[in-house]
Scaffold this motif. Structure first.
Motif, PDB file in Angstrom:
ATOM      1  N   THR A  15      -2.520  -1.330   3.946  1.00 60.26           N
ATOM      2  CA  THR A  15      -3.767  -1.757   3.334  1.00 60.26           C
ATOM      3  C   THR A  15      -4.695  -2.472   4.296  1.00 60.26           C
ATOM      4  N   ALA A  16      -4.431  -2.377   5.598  1.00 58.27           N
ATOM      5  CA  ALA A  16      -5.343  -3.003   6.557  1.00 58.27           C
ATOM      6  C   ALA A  16      -6.728  -2.395   6.398  1.00 58.27           C
ATOM      7  N   PRO A  17      -7.778  -3.215   6.482  1.00 57.60           N
ATOM      8  CA  PRO A  17      -9.123  -2.685   6.282  1.00 57.60           C
ATOM      9  C   PRO A  17      -9.485  -1.655   7.347  1.00 57.60           C
ATOM     10  N   ILE A  18     -10.299  -0.713   6.958  1.00 58.97           N
ATOM     11  CA  ILE A  18     -10.769   0.305   7.889  1.00 58.97           C
ATOM     12  C   ILE A  18     -11.686  -0.379   8.888  1.00 58.97           C
ATOM     13  N   ALA A  19     -11.539  -0.034  10.145  1.00 64.63           N
ATOM     14  CA  ALA A  19     -12.363  -0.637  11.196  1.00 64.63           C
ATOM     15  C   ALA A  19     -13.831  -0.481  10.848  1.00 64.63           C
ATOM     16  N   ALA A  93      -4.725 -17.590  -2.219  1.00 63.24           N
ATOM     17  CA  ALA A  93      -5.384 -17.500  -3.531  1.00 63.24           C
ATOM     18  C   ALA A  93      -6.841 -17.935  -3.427  1.00 63.24           C
ATOM     19  N   ARG A  94      -7.102 -18.990  -2.674  1.00 61.36           N
ATOM     20  CA  ARG A  94      -8.492 -19.428  -2.477  1.00 61.36           C
ATOM     21  C   ARG A  94      -9.314 -18.329  -1.806  1.00 61.36           C
ATOM     22  N   ALA A  95      -8.734 -17.738  -0.763  1.00 63.99           N
ATOM     23  CA  ALA A  95      -9.454 -16.684  -0.032  1.00 63.99           C
ATOM     24  C   ALA A  95      -9.752 -15.497  -0.931  1.00 63.99           C
ATOM     25  N   THR A  96      -8.778 -15.095  -1.738  1.00 59.64           N
ATOM     26  CA  THR A  96      -8.986 -13.912  -2.580  1.00 59.64           C
ATOM     27  C   THR A  96      -9.840 -14.197  -3.806  1.00 59.64           C
ATOM     28  N   GLU A  97      -9.935 -15.447  -4.222  1.00 60.45           N
ATOM     29  CA  GLU A  97     -10.868 -15.784  -5.303  1.00 60.45           C
ATOM     30  C   GLU A  97     -12.302 -15.607  -4.815  1.00 60.45           C
ATOM     31  N   ASP A 102     -10.506  -8.436  -0.120  1.00 59.49           N
ATOM     32  CA  ASP A 102      -9.756  -8.613   1.125  1.00 59.49           C
ATOM     33  C   ASP A 102      -8.320  -8.125   0.894  1.00 59.49           C
ATOM     34  N   ALA A 103      -8.086  -6.852   1.227  1.00 60.45           N
ATOM     35  CA  ALA A 103      -6.791  -6.230   0.952  1.00 60.45           C
ATOM     36  C   ALA A 103      -5.650  -6.896   1.711  1.00 60.45           C
ATOM     37  N   VAL A 104      -5.888  -7.318   2.929  1.00 58.34           N
ATOM     38  CA  VAL A 104      -4.824  -7.951   3.720  1.00 58.34           C
ATOM     39  C   VAL A 104      -4.456  -9.309   3.121  1.00 58.34           C
ATOM     40  N   ALA A 105      -5.461 -10.100   2.737  1.00 57.39           N
ATOM     41  CA  ALA A 105      -5.170 -11.398   2.111  1.00 57.39           C
ATOM     42  C   ALA A 105      -4.421 -11.196   0.794  1.00 57.39           C
ATOM     43  N   LEU A 106      -4.799 -10.181   0.041  1.00 56.76           N
ATOM     44  CA  LEU A 106      -4.107  -9.899  -1.224  1.00 56.76           C
ATOM     45  C   LEU A 106      -2.655  -9.487  -0.981  1.00 56.76           C
ATOM     46  N   GLU A 118       7.812 -15.489  -7.828  1.00 55.70           N
ATOM     47  CA  GLU A 118       6.789 -15.282  -8.851  1.00 55.70           C
ATOM     48  C   GLU A 118       6.508 -13.778  -8.915  1.00 55.70           C
ATOM     49  N   LEU A 119       7.477 -13.040  -9.450  1.00 54.49           N
ATOM     50  CA  LEU A 119       7.443 -11.585  -9.357  1.00 54.49           C
ATOM     51  C   LEU A 119       6.250 -10.933 -10.055  1.00 54.49           C
ATOM     52  N   PRO A 120       5.886 -11.308 -11.282  1.00 47.94           N
ATOM     53  CA  PRO A 120       4.718 -10.671 -11.897  1.00 47.94           C
ATOM     54  C   PRO A 120       3.425 -10.924 -11.103  1.00 47.94           C
ATOM     55  N   ALA A 121       3.269 -12.149 -10.598  1.00 51.98           N
ATOM     56  CA  ALA A 121       2.076 -12.471  -9.803  1.00 51.98           C
ATOM     57  C   ALA A 121       2.095 -11.728  -8.475  1.00 51.98           C
ATOM     58  N   ALA A 122       3.274 -11.565  -7.882  1.00 52.35           N
ATOM     59  CA  ALA A 122       3.396 -10.815  -6.628  1.00 52.35           C
ATOM     60  C   ALA A 122       3.010  -9.360  -6.846  1.00 52.35           C
ATOM     61  N   GLU A 123       3.496  -8.792  -7.930  1.00 54.03           N
ATOM     62  CA  GLU A 123       3.161  -7.394  -8.231  1.00 54.03           C
ATOM     63  C   GLU A 123       1.664  -7.228  -8.483  1.00 54.03           C
ATOM     64  N   ALA A 124       1.079  -8.154  -9.220  1.00 52.76           N
ATOM     65  CA  ALA A 124      -0.365  -8.071  -9.514  1.00 52.76           C
ATOM     66  C   ALA A 124      -1.186  -8.122  -8.232  1.00 52.76           C
ATOM     67  N   ALA A 125      -0.837  -9.009  -7.319  1.00 52.12           N
ATOM     68  CA  ALA A 125      -1.570  -9.118  -6.055  1.00 52.12           C
ATOM     69  C   ALA A 125      -1.380  -7.859  -5.220  1.00 52.12           C
ATOM     70  N   ALA A 126      -0.168  -7.308  -5.212  1.00 50.53           N
ATOM     71  CA  ALA A 126       0.086  -6.077  -4.454  1.00 50.53           C
ATOM     72  C   ALA A 126      -0.740  -4.927  -5.020  1.00 50.53           C
ATOM     73  N   ARG A 127      -0.782  -4.813  -6.325  1.00 52.84           N
ATOM     74  CA  ARG A 127      -1.574  -3.736  -6.955  1.00 52.84           C
ATOM     75  C   ARG A 127      -3.071  -3.919  -6.660  1.00 52.84           C
ATOM     76  N   GLN A 128      -3.527  -5.155  -6.712  1.00 56.91           N
ATOM     77  CA  GLN A 128      -4.940  -5.428  -6.432  1.00 56.91           C
ATOM     78  C   GLN A 128      -5.269  -5.096  -4.978  1.00 56.91           C
ATOM     79  N   SER A 129      -4.315  -5.347  -4.066  1.00 57.63           N
ATOM     80  CA  SER A 129      -4.560  -5.038  -2.646  1.00 57.63           C
ATOM     81  C   SER A 129      -4.724  -3.541  -2.428  1.00 57.63           C
ATOM     82  N   LEU A 130      -4.022  -2.748  -3.208  1.00 52.53           N
ATOM     83  CA  LEU A 130      -4.128  -1.296  -3.069  1.00 52.53           C
ATOM     84  C   LEU A 130      -5.471  -0.774  -3.570  1.00 52.53           C
ATOM     85  N   GLN A 131      -6.108  -1.530  -4.443  1.00 54.31           N
ATOM     86  CA  GLN A 131      -7.410  -1.110  -4.985  1.00 54.31           C
ATOM     87  C   GLN A 131      -8.587  -1.685  -4.210  1.00 54.31           C
ATOM     88  N   ALA A 132      -8.323  -2.654  -3.339  1.00 56.10           N
ATOM     89  CA  ALA A 132      -9.409  -3.317  -2.605  1.00 56.10           C
ATOM     90  C   ALA A 132      -9.970  -2.412  -1.521  1.00 56.10           C
TER      91      ALA A 132
END
Length: 132
Positions: A15-19, A93-97, A102-106, A118-132
């Motif tokens: 999920t690293a951002p495209i250059a 969390a501050r950065a992503t708010e 920011d896919a890498v921060a997520l 914190e498995l549900p929160a970890a999964e949510a952040a991972a899913r959000q990173s894939l959509q960023a």
């Protein structure tokens, strides 16, 4: 079967951002020169394998600009490396708010929350990173 940690590390790489892409937040947020300078000094310290100095410089960058998401994200990643997942989670969390694209921060936030069990929160952040 990959462990959850390996899965998250895999997500970070994918999920690293495209250059050349910049989020709308980073385009509009004006970062003071002192904060940018401190961030560059922190990056240099990390290259020189001086995490303590890097942390001091990142905190200086955030004193100059409390909403500097690049510094928040890098400090969060550093806290992960230093085995401080609670603090890492707070910075990421501050950065992503402020910059929810920011896919890498997520992805790093997902890893921090995974380390905190914190498995549900970890999964949510991972899913959000894939959509960023």
């Amino acid at each position: 079967v990959p462990t959850p940690t390996r899965l998250v590390f895999s997500l970070v790489r994918q999920t690293a951002p495209i250059a050349g892409t910049v989020s709308p937040y980073r385009l509009t947020h004006k970062v003071p020169r002192a904060a940018r300078r401190a961030l560059e000094q922190a990056r240099s310290a990390l290259v020189e394998k001086k995490p303590g100095e890097a942390e001091l410089r990142l905190r200086a960058a955030l004193r100059a600009d409390a909403e500097y998401t690049e510094a928040q994200s890098l400090l969060g990643a550093l806290c992960l490396d230093l085995q401080r997942p609670q603090e890492a989670s707070e910075w990421l969390a501050r950065a992503t708010e402020l910059d929810p694209q920011d896919a890498v921060a997520l992805a790093n936030l997902s890893l921090a929350r995974l380390r905190l069990d914190e498995l549900p929160a970890a999964e949510a952040a991972a899913r959000q990173s894939l959509q960023a």
